[in-house]
Design a protein around this motif. Structure first.
Motif, PDB file in Angstrom:
ATOM      1  N   PHE A 146      21.005  16.790  89.713  1.00  0.00           N
ATOM      2  CA  PHE A 146      20.935  18.246  89.815  1.00  0.00           C
ATOM      3  C   PHE A 146      19.476  18.688  89.746  1.00  0.00           C
ATOM      4  CE2 PHE A 146      25.096  17.530  87.770  1.00  0.00           C
ATOM      5  CZ  PHE A 146      25.925  18.290  88.590  1.00  0.00           C
ATOM      6  N   THR A 147      19.147  19.751  90.452  1.00  0.00           N
ATOM      7  CA  THR A 147      17.843  20.377  90.244  1.00  0.00           C
ATOM      8  C   THR A 147      18.011  21.615  89.380  1.00  0.00           C
ATOM      9  OG1 THR A 147      18.051  21.634  92.312  1.00  0.00           O
ATOM     10  CG2 THR A 147      16.815  19.575  92.387  1.00  0.00           C
ATOM     11  N   ILE A 148      16.955  21.962  88.678  1.00  0.00           N
ATOM     12  CA  ILE A 148      16.965  23.088  87.747  1.00  0.00           C
ATOM     13  C   ILE A 148      16.498  24.337  88.483  1.00  0.00           C
ATOM     14  CG2 ILE A 148      16.097  23.940  85.546  1.00  0.00           C
ATOM     15  CD1 ILE A 148      15.370  20.941  84.941  1.00  0.00           C
ATOM     16  N   THR A 149      17.238  25.427  88.309  1.00  0.00           N
ATOM     17  CA  THR A 149      16.860  26.681  88.962  1.00  0.00           C
ATOM     18  C   THR A 149      15.604  27.268  88.344  1.00  0.00           C
ATOM     19  OG1 THR A 149      19.197  27.110  89.371  1.00  0.00           O
ATOM     20  CG2 THR A 149      17.692  28.957  89.648  1.00  0.00           C
ATOM     21  N   GLN A 150      15.515  27.252  87.014  1.00  0.00           N
ATOM     22  CA  GLN A 150      14.342  27.761  86.309  1.00  0.00           C
ATOM     23  C   GLN A 150      14.033  26.847  85.134  1.00  0.00           C
ATOM     24  OE1 GLN A 150      14.116  31.959  85.459  1.00  0.00           O
ATOM     25  NE2 GLN A 150      15.637  32.465  87.000  1.00  0.00           N
ATOM     26  N   ILE A 151      12.747  26.800  84.781  1.00  0.00           N
ATOM     27  CA  ILE A 151      12.310  25.950  83.668  1.00  0.00           C
ATOM     28  C   ILE A 151      11.703  26.804  82.554  1.00  0.00           C
ATOM     29  CG2 ILE A 151      10.616  24.197  82.977  1.00  0.00           C
ATOM     30  CD1 ILE A 151      10.929  22.870  85.605  1.00  0.00           C
ATOM     31  N   GLY A 152      11.972  26.430  81.297  1.00  0.00           N
ATOM     32  CA  GLY A 152      11.248  27.035  80.179  1.00  0.00           C
ATOM     33  C   GLY A 152      11.973  28.164  79.484  1.00  0.00           C
ATOM     34  N   LYS A 153      13.074  28.669  80.059  1.00  0.00           N
ATOM     35  CA  LYS A 153      13.813  29.738  79.395  1.00  0.00           C
ATOM     36  C   LYS A 153      14.875  29.104  78.498  1.00  0.00           C
ATOM     37  CE  LYS A 153      13.208  33.460  82.764  1.00  0.00           C
ATOM     38  NZ  LYS A 153      13.901  34.497  83.567  1.00  0.00           N
ATOM     39  N   VAL A 164      25.461  19.736  82.236  1.00  0.00           N
ATOM     40  CA  VAL A 164      25.366  18.289  82.404  1.00  0.00           C
ATOM     41  C   VAL A 164      26.363  17.575  81.491  1.00  0.00           C
ATOM     42  CG1 VAL A 164      23.857  16.282  82.067  1.00  0.00           C
ATOM     43  CG2 VAL A 164      22.978  18.349  83.198  1.00  0.00           C
ATOM     44  N   LYS A 165      26.504  18.069  80.256  1.00  0.00           N
ATOM     45  CA  LYS A 165      27.468  17.462  79.324  1.00  0.00           C
ATOM     46  C   LYS A 165      28.888  17.554  79.868  1.00  0.00           C
ATOM     47  CE  LYS A 165      25.067  18.008  74.883  1.00  0.00           C
ATOM     48  NZ  LYS A 165      25.052  18.729  73.575  1.00  0.00           N
ATOM     49  N   LYS A 166      29.247  18.726  80.392  1.00  0.00           N
ATOM     50  CA  LYS A 166      30.589  18.908  80.938  1.00  0.00           C
ATOM     51  C   LYS A 166      30.834  17.980  82.129  1.00  0.00           C
ATOM     52  CE  LYS A 166      31.071  23.754  79.526  1.00  0.00           C
ATOM     53  NZ  LYS A 166      31.109  25.166  80.011  1.00  0.00           N
ATOM     54  N   TYR A 167      29.814  17.839  82.983  1.00  0.00           N
ATOM     55  CA  TYR A 167      29.974  16.944  84.144  1.00  0.00           C
ATOM     56  C   TYR A 167      30.126  15.500  83.675  1.00  0.00           C
ATOM     57  CZ  TYR A 167      29.549  15.181  88.861  1.00  0.00           C
ATOM     58  OH  TYR A 167      29.817  14.582  90.065  1.00  0.00           O
ATOM     59  N   LYS A 168      29.373  15.152  82.648  1.00  0.00           N
ATOM     60  CA  LYS A 168      29.436  13.786  82.133  1.00  0.00           C
ATOM     61  C   LYS A 168      30.791  13.501  81.494  1.00  0.00           C
ATOM     62  CE  LYS A 168      27.406   9.834  81.178  1.00  0.00           C
ATOM     63  NZ  LYS A 168      27.009   8.900  82.245  1.00  0.00           N
ATOM     64  N   ASN A 171      33.116  12.973  84.291  1.00  0.00           N
ATOM     65  CA  ASN A 171      32.795  11.753  85.047  1.00  0.00           C
ATOM     66  C   ASN A 171      32.048  10.792  84.126  1.00  0.00           C
ATOM     67  OD1 ASN A 171      33.356  12.741  88.063  1.00  0.00           O
ATOM     68  ND2 ASN A 171      32.271  14.377  86.988  1.00  0.00           N
ATOM     69  N   PRO A 172      32.747  10.156  83.201  1.00  0.00           N
ATOM     70  CA  PRO A 172      32.099   9.376  82.139  1.00  0.00           C
ATOM     71  C   PRO A 172      31.280   8.193  82.629  1.00  0.00           C
ATOM     72  CG  PRO A 172      34.483   9.023  82.143  1.00  0.00           C
ATOM     73  CD  PRO A 172      34.220  10.163  83.071  1.00  0.00           C
ATOM     74  N   THR A 173      31.583   7.650  83.793  1.00  0.00           N
ATOM     75  CA  THR A 173      30.837   6.483  84.288  1.00  0.00           C
ATOM     76  C   THR A 173      29.699   6.882  85.225  1.00  0.00           C
ATOM     77  OG1 THR A 173      32.373   6.189  86.154  1.00  0.00           O
ATOM     78  CG2 THR A 173      32.883   5.019  84.101  1.00  0.00           C
ATOM     79  N   CYS A 174      29.461   8.176  85.372  1.00  0.00           N
ATOM     80  CA  CYS A 174      28.445   8.666  86.301  1.00  0.00           C
ATOM     81  C   CYS A 174      27.083   8.783  85.619  1.00  0.00           C
ATOM     82  CB  CYS A 174      28.857  10.021  86.862  1.00  0.00           C
ATOM     83  SG  CYS A 174      27.687  10.719  88.046  1.00  0.00           S
ATOM     84  N   ASP A 175      26.035   8.341  86.318  1.00  0.00           N
ATOM     85  CA  ASP A 175      24.667   8.571  85.852  1.00  0.00           C
ATOM     86  C   ASP A 175      24.242   9.961  86.311  1.00  0.00           C
ATOM     87  OD1 ASP A 175      24.549   5.984  84.838  1.00  0.00           O
ATOM     88  OD2 ASP A 175      23.761   5.163  86.725  1.00  0.00           O
ATOM     89  N   VAL A 176      23.935  10.838  85.364  1.00  0.00           N
ATOM     90  CA  VAL A 176      23.634  12.234  85.670  1.00  0.00           C
ATOM     91  C   VAL A 176      22.188  12.544  85.303  1.00  0.00           C
ATOM     92  CG1 VAL A 176      24.314  14.638  85.345  1.00  0.00           C
ATOM     93  CG2 VAL A 176      26.031  12.825  85.144  1.00  0.00           C
ATOM     94  N   ARG A 177      21.479  13.194  86.243  1.00  0.00           N
ATOM     95  CA  ARG A 177      20.106  13.603  85.985  1.00  0.00           C
ATOM     96  C   ARG A 177      19.952  15.088  86.291  1.00  0.00           C
ATOM     97  NH1 ARG A 177      15.629   9.109  87.387  1.00  0.00           N
ATOM     98  NH2 ARG A 177      14.663  10.344  85.722  1.00  0.00           N
ATOM     99  N   CYS A 178      19.065  15.737  85.534  1.00  0.00           N
ATOM    100  CA  CYS A 178      18.760  17.151  85.771  1.00  0.00           C
ATOM    101  C   CYS A 178      17.371  17.412  85.196  1.00  0.00           C
ATOM    102  CB  CYS A 178      19.813  18.046  85.126  1.00  0.00           C
ATOM    103  SG  CYS A 178      19.713  19.770  85.611  1.00  0.00           S
TER     104      CYS A 178
END
Length: 544
Positions: A146-153, A164-168, A171-178
């Motif tokens: 995933f890409t982040i829409t905004q950073i720092g808020k 990301v937690k909900k997606y994980k 999908n427990p066997t998925c490698d998730v990045r954001c």
């Protein structure tokens, strides 16, 4: 069951499946005349006029699912068809994946999806995915970036972590990045912005990159993720654009032959570095899953240079590159997905043809009686021939039904046809070759065919300089008897010239979509320097 599926973002399209069979699949731009059209009214008019019954409507876009647009569209569809409506905005990449897997014919495979924007919400957007799909169309997510829409808020950071937690959990066997504000496709797009092109014109960078030099340049990716700190975002004509910070103020509106090197060198870098990232990701998950059949799709999947890089450097992998990998294919992929979920079976869709839309009546078209030999003779005599035959190609590549053809032996072919199509000087042309002569002209890297123009290959025969790009490559279509008029034409051309290759480009002018109907074809013919307009189905041609 009767399923109507719509994609309502750029490159809008509609697919209609009735009783398990595809009855209609069309792209809005071909009917409206506006390239990358986001609407769907022309396609929908056909469904309404023909009184197609709809039991289930499937809506898919990259728009956040709580928008006014979503609610208004659902209301309109329900009112028109009195049907159930489902939304697959959260399954954009999964829809891409279903179409690619279906068309591949594989029993099981990994499907790599890379997009500028996949499914998104207020906080983040999917940009790269890998799914593992088996013969029963059970799809498991094994990688998601995933890409982040905004950073720092703070509120954004919390929501992103929760998402990301909900997606994980799901999908427990998925490698998730954001971890970044850009994905692979948007890094590529920074070169598109630099040369003054719109977000859907990354193909121009691909052509310009071959003029670039591999100079010493900073890494745009770190640990497999785009380095957000190197890039900036801003708006141009209401569009969100991305640019390397170092390049701000250096953007141009047109790449000139007298001053292109700086822009070509950066184009080279984004091509090089993004294709290396794609290979790294695919190689890692092939090794992790031990699945050696891989489908590639999403907007980045149209990058034929990267596709060549993959088959050259990963020869042990059996690749399938989806021809309708842009968002055009989403409606059909979502229809396949919905049909499997609702009916329990996969619908019957022709796997080996990418000609769809309408078969137009040619009774009012008048011309001179011609044979395939006559057309081959015209091309050998340096005439430019446009082809209008049967149903149009639904994807972005011309495969012989809506094509402009020219003699690939002519060293000035690129300049001649670019002038006629009003394209940029640096853009190369594809070619079509008899399948039986494929390895005579090209380094095939073990491929037996390339029927859909989804890969660029090194040219090894000096007889076709007109389609040989500055880097010695060409995007190739192999032709066999499944496209009889084109197959016969190439055989006649080979008899005349001892060469079975012709330049093949889409039948349109720059900035316009592929011609759809006979009236479009005649209009473009009359407005251009095209010499011959050939209607193989009627065995006639209009000759200037």
């Amino acid at each position: 069951m009767n399923i109507l599926s719509l994609i309502t973002s750029h490159d809008a399209s509609i697919a209609y499946i009735s009783d398990g069979k595809l009855k209609y699949f069309a792209k809005e731009e071909r009917l409206s005349g506006y390239k990358h059209d986001k609407g769907f009214t022309k396609c929908l008019d056909y469904i309404i006029k023909n009184e197609f019954k709809v039991d289930l409507a499937v809506l898919n876009s990259t728009t956040a699912p709580d928008t006014f647009h979503r609610e208004h569209l659902e209301f309109m569809i329900r009112k028109q068809f009195d049907c159930e409506v489902v939304h697959l905005e959260y399954d954009h990449h999964l829809s891409h994946a279903h179409l690619a897997f279906y068309n591949s014919g594989y029993d099981d495979a990994l499907v790599f999806v890379a997009d500028r924007n996949g499914s998104k919400n207020e906080y983040c957007t999917e940009v790269e995915s890998i799914f593992k799909i088996d013969k029963n169309y059970n799809a498991k997510s094994v990688y998601k970036n995933f890409t982040i829409t905004q950073i720092g808020k703070v509120d954004f950071d919390k929501e992103i972590i929760d998402h990301v937690k909900k997606y994980k959990i799901k999908n427990p066997t998925c490698d998730v990045r954001c971890d970044s504000t850009l994905g692979i496709t948007q890094v590529y797009e920074t070169a598109t912005t630099l040369i003054g092109e719109g977000v859907l014109n990354n193909g121009k960078v691909m052509g310009l990159a071959s003029y670039g030099k591999d100079t010493d340049f900073k890494n745009l990716f770190h640990n497999g993720i785009a380095d957000s700190h190197l890039f900036m975002r801003y708006m141009i004509d209401g569009q969100d654009r991305v640019l390397l910070k170092d390049h701000y103020g250096k953007e141009i509106k047109k790449v000139k032959e007298t001053s292109y090197q700086f822009y070509a060198d950066y184009s080279f870098q984004v091509q090089k570095q993004t294709q290396e990232e794609v290979l790294r990701i695919i190689k890692h998950y092939v090794e992790k899953t031990n699945i050696k059949k891989v489908c590639v799709t999403g907007g980045y999947g149209l990058n034929v240079v990267t596709n060549q890089y993959l088959i050259k450097n990963l020869p042990e992998i059996d690749f399938y590159f989806e021809p309708i990998s842009d968002d055009t294919g989403i409606s059909l992929g979502a229809a396949i997905y919905a049909h499997k979920n609702e009916v329990g079976t996969v619908p019957q869709i022709p796997r080996h043809t990418f000609f769809h839309h309408i078969n137009y009546d040619l009774k009012d078209v008048k011309g001179k009686r011609v044979s395939e030999y006559d057309i081959a003779r015209f091309i050998a005599d340096q005439k430019i021939v446009a082809v209008f035959n049967g149903q149009a190609e639904v994807g972005p590549r011309s495969l012989g039904n809506r094509s402009i053809l020219f003699d690939a032996r002519n060293i000035k072919a690129k300049d001649i046809v670019n002038r006629i199509k009003r394209r940029e000087w640096y853009r190369p042309f594809a070619c079509s070759v008899l399948k039986e002569d494929f390895d005579k002209y090209f380094e095939t890297y073990g491929l037996s065919e390339a029927p859909n123009m989804t890969v660029s290959l090194p040219v090894k025969n000096k007889m076709v300089p007109g389609v040989t790009h500055i880097d010695g490559s060409c995007r190739v279509q192999t032709v066999d008897q499944s496209i009889p008029h084109f197959f016969n034409l190439l055989k006649e051309f080979r008899k005349l010239t001892d060469v079975s290759v012709v330049l093949n480009t889409s039948f349109n002018l720059a900035g316009d979509p592929l011609v759809e109907n006979p009236e479009d074809a005649v209009k473009v013919f009359n407005q251009s320097e095209i010499d011959i307009l050939w209607f193989p189905g009627k065995k006639i041609a209009i000759i200037k």
